[in-house]
Write a protein that holds these residues in place. Structure first.
Motif, short mmCIF file in Angstrom:
data_model
loop_
_atom_site.label_atom_id
_atom_site.label_comp_id
_atom_site.label_asym_id
_atom_site.label_seq_id
_atom_site.Cartn_x
_atom_site.Cartn_y
_atom_site.Cartn_z
N CYS A 118 0.82 -1.20 0.00
CA CYS A 118 0.00 0.00 0.00
C CYS A 118 0.85 1.26 0.00
O CYS A 118 2.08 1.20 0.10
CB CYS A 118 -0.97 0.00 1.19
N SER A 119 0.17 2.39 -0.11
CA SER A 119 0.84 3.69 -0.03
C SER A 119 0.58 4.35 1.32
O SER A 119 1.10 5.44 1.57
CB SER A 119 0.34 4.61 -1.15
N THR A 130 -3.66 3.91 -1.89
CA THR A 130 -3.94 2.65 -2.59
C THR A 130 -3.57 1.48 -1.69
O THR A 130 -2.72 1.59 -0.81
CB THR A 130 -3.15 2.54 -3.90
N LEU A 131 -4.20 0.36 -1.95
CA LEU A 131 -3.93 -0.86 -1.22
C LEU A 131 -4.14 -2.05 -2.15
O LEU A 131 -5.18 -2.17 -2.79
CB LEU A 131 -4.85 -0.96 0.00
N LEU A 132 -3.14 -2.89 -2.24
CA LEU A 132 -3.19 -4.10 -3.07
C LEU A 132 -3.00 -5.31 -2.16
O LEU A 132 -2.00 -5.42 -1.45
CB LEU A 132 -2.09 -4.07 -4.13
N VAL A 133 -3.97 -6.22 -2.18
CA VAL A 133 -3.93 -7.43 -1.36
C VAL A 133 -3.64 -8.63 -2.27
O VAL A 133 -4.37 -8.87 -3.24
CB VAL A 133 -5.25 -7.66 -0.61
N LEU A 134 -2.57 -9.36 -1.96
CA LEU A 134 -2.18 -10.54 -2.72
C LEU A 134 -2.26 -11.77 -1.81
O LEU A 134 -1.58 -11.82 -0.78
CB LEU A 134 -0.76 -10.39 -3.27
N LEU A 287 -4.23 13.88 -1.67
CA LEU A 287 -3.56 12.83 -2.45
C LEU A 287 -2.32 12.31 -1.73
O LEU A 287 -1.42 13.07 -1.38
CB LEU A 287 -3.16 13.39 -3.81
N HIS A 288 -2.29 10.99 -1.53
CA HIS A 288 -1.10 10.35 -0.97
C HIS A 288 -0.77 9.06 -1.73
O HIS A 288 0.22 8.39 -1.41
CB HIS A 288 -1.31 10.06 0.52
N ALA A 289 -1.57 8.71 -2.73
CA ALA A 289 -1.34 7.49 -3.51
C ALA A 289 -0.15 7.66 -4.44
O ALA A 289 0.17 8.77 -4.87
CB ALA A 289 -2.58 7.16 -4.33
N GLY A 305 2.64 1.12 -5.04
CA GLY A 305 3.32 0.82 -3.78
C GLY A 305 3.64 2.08 -3.03
O GLY A 305 2.82 3.00 -2.93
N SER A 306 4.86 2.17 -2.51
CA SER A 306 5.22 3.27 -1.61
C SER A 306 6.03 4.37 -2.27
O SER A 306 6.18 5.45 -1.71
CB SER A 306 6.04 2.72 -0.44
N ALA A 307 6.57 4.14 -3.47
CA ALA A 307 7.56 5.05 -4.05
C ALA A 307 6.91 6.25 -4.73
O ALA A 307 6.05 6.11 -5.60
CB ALA A 307 8.44 4.31 -5.05
#
Length: 591
Positions: A118-119, A130-134, A287-289, A305-307
């Motif tokens: 996530c971010s 954003t958040l991505l779950v794998l 905005l933080h994504a 991601g975080s970058a």
């Protein structure tokens, strides 16, 4: 087991991961912690139990100066102190910035893994993220987990301060099981890869091609060199914040279509920050994504991601991202920002964007941000100097606490004062002669607030606060047990907590009438009752017959409370006699 990373950390949000892991047992709400005695006691005990149950399996790695200054001090931190590890990056002068969680669950006899990329930091911000779950999938298909294993394995080696003995072992154990895991691809993507950044010095790793067909870059922070390399055959779209555009200037992004979030998309921070200190660089709303999207031929690419879109992010910072690929129409720029006018029938990202005009062609400067970084570097130097808090008992329940450093540290950019986070801000003192007397046992903590006042040309001095975790020396061995007893307060409350552990089928009825004694001695007590009233025998015997792990939880509670024949007043003698017989029988059965 859970290993998480964050750049900034709100200490109160440290309770959220164990609470989430306990959610399969019961539905609870997170306390804000401002004054535990004023909240429904059902929430207090739920939070207490979740932290006690899962804190020893949860580790959060954060940037060395990234812990935010709290308002009031929650005593529950006593049970989660070992969870926090402050770290430095392998590349000096850069930051530890990943926001990823590696999780392992046990399902019957098998281990199951989940990766959350996530971010969002572990804070209570209300920003767009954003958040991505794998989730773990079939071996050999999807996204290989080996890079996540390498990332988790490297974390303990970055520790900047005290780290509990079992935490490196847990990280290596989790990394070992992650190394052979494959994660399911989210639909409609067809391939993907995990990309940890900055684990070792390496050439820049900017993921976008020199010239894509189409491109969208979403980033709350930018710099001039990275803005210049965003290129596509059609005009690329750049989404950031007004403050960021003012720093890079119009000339650096003149080849892009410049966008910001619409005002109606900006949310207010939920809740009252109270006395919590906020840094100039913090993005609490808006905005933080961080997302890069581009098309090459028939393939769409998403890097999330975080970058941020900055040189430092891809050239020295520790970050974590995921690159996903799939059909251009469903996985590329068209999926994010469809051609044509937006309509009510199809809600897209374009609905919350608007054009932005940058008035100054040249890069601006933010002296407050520069001053903030100076203060952060000084706080990091204090952590590198090895802070130790030496406890000396003055009388029963009170201590003198002195701050000492194992190594010299440089002078700061301005006056610096420190305090135990459990003490009033009026108790702050210079770090080279900080000593606090009359500290109650409940106030003993390894966390120090460091506040530096930095001069800013043409402006008021900037106050920058961080929290550092020091080594707590000569604190009483039973400190956690005494804090636990302060939460439960009375014999009746302890017995009801035992019933809560033993009979989860009737948790609601137990919690509805449960109150705790006020630790401050204000006279608030739980309902009167006797051991027989609570009908604890049946659930205890049922748990023993089933071989339930609930017995282990009760044993852990009694051990942490210091209950035993030598402390007859901690729990009722009738229960202790019964428990010892049941526990011995259950141990014999297990053998």
């Amino acid at each position: 087991m859970a290993v998480g990373t964050t750049y900034t950390l709100n200490l109160r949000m440290l309770f959220l991961p164990p609470l989430a892991m306990a959610a399969h047992d019961r539905e609870v709400e997170l306390l804000d912690g401002t004054d535990e005695a004023d909240h429904a006691q059902v929430d207090t005990l739920a939070l207490l139990e979740s932290v006690r149950r899962y804190a020893d399996r949860t580790t959060v790695y954060c940037h060395a100066s990234g812990i935010g200054s709290p308002g009031t001090y929650p005593r529950l931190l006593t049970f989660a102190e070992d969870c926090v590890v402050q770290v430095f990056t392998p590349t000096p002068g850069h930051i530890f910035h990943p926001k990823v969680w590696a999780l392992r669950f046990r399902r019957d006899a098998e281990l199951v893994h989940r990766l959350v990329v996530c971010s969002r930091n572990l804070t209570d911000d209300s920003s767009w993220d954003t958040l991505l779950v794998l989730d773990e999938g079939e071996r050999g298909t999807g996204i290989p987990g080996a890079p996540a294993a390498d990332f988790v394995r490297a974390l303990p080696g970055m520790a900047a301060g005290p780290i509990a003995e079992n935490r490196p072992e847990q990280a290596h154990d989790l990394a070992s099981s992650l190394s052979d895991v494959w994660f399911q691809l989210p639909k409609p993507f067809t391939s993907g890869e995990l990309r940890p950044l900055g684990l070792r010095p390496a050439p820049p790793t900017w993921p976008m091609p020199a010239r894509a067909d189409r491109a969208v870059v979403i980033s709350p922070f930018l710099d001039v060199p990275t803005s210049a390399r965003i290129a596509a055959r059609t005009t690329p779209v750049l989404v950031s914040r007004e403050e960021t555009y003012a720093l890079v200037g119009a000339r650096a992004v003149q080849h892009t279509s410049v966008k910001v979030l619409s005002p109606h998309a900006e949310g207010e921070i939920d809740g009252d920050l109270g006395s919590e200190r906020v840094r100039p660089s913090e993005v609490r709303t808006g905005l933080h994504a961080k997302v890069l999207v581009w098309d090459e031929g028939h393939t769409g690419h998403v890097f999330t991601g975080s970058a941020n879109a900055t040189h430092a992010a891809f050239n020295g910072n520790v970050e974590f991202g995921v690159l996903l690929r799939g059909p251009r129409r469903t996985c590329g720029v068209e999926a994010l920002l469809p051609d044509g006018e937006a309509s009510r029938d199809r809600i897209t990202f374009a609905h919350v964007l608007q054009d932005h005009e940058i008035t100054d062609p040249d890069p601006g400067e933010d002296l407050a941000l520069e001053a903030e970084r100076e203060a952060e570097l000084h706080h990091e130097a204090l952590l590198q100097a090895g802070p130790r808090l030496l406890c000396e008992q003055e009388d029963e329940g009170r201590y003198a606490v002195s701050l000492r450093f194992t190594r010299p540290f440089p002078a700061g950019p301005g006056p610096t004062r420190v305090r135990l986070v459990s003490r009033p801000r009026t108790d702050a003192a210079p770090p080279d002669r900080a000593r606090w007397e009359g500290v109650q046992l409940m106030q003993l903590t390894p966390y120090l607030e460091i506040v530096t006042h930095v001069p800013v040309p043409g402006q008021d001095d900037l106050e920058v606060a961080s929290v550092l975790k020091a080594e707590l020396v000569d604190a009483p061995e039973d400190r956690a047990a005494q804090v636990l007893r302060s939460y439960l307060g009375s014999e009746e409350s302890i017995v009801r907590y035992l019933r809560f552990l033993l009979d989860e089928a009737e948790i609601g009825s137990v919690w509805d009438d449960l109150e705790l004694e006020d630790p401050a001695g204000e006279g608030r007590r739980g309902p009167s009752g006797t051991f027989e009233d609570l009908a604890i025998l049946e659930p205890l015997l049922r748990a023993a017959a089933d071989g339930s792990e609930t017995l282990d939880r009760v044993e852990a509670l009694l051990r942490d409370l210091g209950a035993g024949p030598e402390r007859p007043n901690v729990v009722p003698e009738e229960f202790l006699d019964l428990w010892q017989a049941v526990w011995r029988a259950s141990q014999e059965r297990r053998r």
